[in-house]
Scaffold this motif. Structure first.
Motif, mmCIF file in Angstrom:
data_model
loop_
_atom_site.group_PDB
_atom_site.id
_atom_site.type_symbol
_atom_site.label_atom_id
_atom_site.label_comp_id
_atom_site.label_asym_id
_atom_site.label_seq_id
_atom_site.Cartn_x
_atom_site.Cartn_y
_atom_site.Cartn_z
ATOM 1 N N ASP A 1 2.250 1.724 -3.448
ATOM 2 C CA ASP A 1 1.175 2.110 -4.379
ATOM 3 C C ASP A 1 0.769 3.572 -4.201
ATOM 4 O O ASP A 1 0.506 4.266 -5.183
ATOM 5 C CB ASP A 1 -0.055 1.230 -4.157
ATOM 6 N N ASN A 2 0.695 4.021 -2.956
ATOM 7 C CA ASN A 2 0.285 5.406 -2.689
ATOM 8 C C ASN A 2 1.221 6.402 -3.355
ATOM 9 O O ASN A 2 0.779 7.449 -3.827
ATOM 10 C CB ASN A 2 0.214 5.670 -1.188
ATOM 11 N N LYS B 1 0.810 -1.225 0.000
ATOM 12 C CA LYS B 1 0.000 0.000 0.000
ATOM 13 C C LYS B 1 0.845 1.277 0.000
ATOM 14 O O LYS B 1 0.585 2.189 -0.785
ATOM 15 C CB LYS B 1 -0.956 -0.015 1.193
ATOM 16 N N LYS C 1 -0.303 8.156 -6.786
ATOM 17 C CA LYS C 1 -0.869 9.418 -6.304
ATOM 18 C C LYS C 1 0.100 10.591 -6.325
ATOM 19 O O LYS C 1 -0.335 11.740 -6.322
ATOM 20 C CB LYS C 1 -1.402 9.236 -4.877
ATOM 21 N N LYS C 2 1.387 10.328 -6.308
ATOM 22 C CA LYS C 2 2.376 11.415 -6.259
ATOM 23 C C LYS C 2 2.837 11.783 -7.668
ATOM 24 O O LYS C 2 2.672 11.011 -8.612
ATOM 25 C CB LYS C 2 3.594 10.981 -5.423
#
Length: 93
Positions: free
Chosen positions: A63-64, A60, A68-69
């Protein structure tokens, strides 16, 4: 389906990751630093390249960052159960 291509450098300590991140900021080559320092031997041989993957294929926290970045920026140190990562998303589609 959304996919991404990323590369990373995995090390044991936050301090080691921060030292490598500074070297990257000073213009050192990501691929060479991954080959020299990364504990992820399979990707280290490829300069940290993890290839293309979709959401949920990595842990996770990883993945974040990847999904997302901002792309083409080195993020981290990111802590996972494996250690500390410096992550650069090459592209996201």
């Amino acid at each position: 389906m959304v996919t991404a291509c990323a590369r990373h450098i995995l090390v044991k300590t936050k301090e080691e990751a921060e030292t490598i991140k500074k070297q990257l900021a000073d213009g050192k080559d990501f691929s060479q630093l991954a080959k020299k320092h990364s504990l992820c031997k399979s990707s280290a041989k490829k300069g940290g390249d993890l290839g293309e993957f979709g959401p949920g294929k990595m842990v996770k926290a990883f993945d974040n960052v990847v999904f997302k970045k901002p792309v083409l920026k080195v993020h981290g140190p990111i802590k996972t159960q494996f250690g500390f990562h410096l992550i650069e998303t090459i592209y996201r589609s």
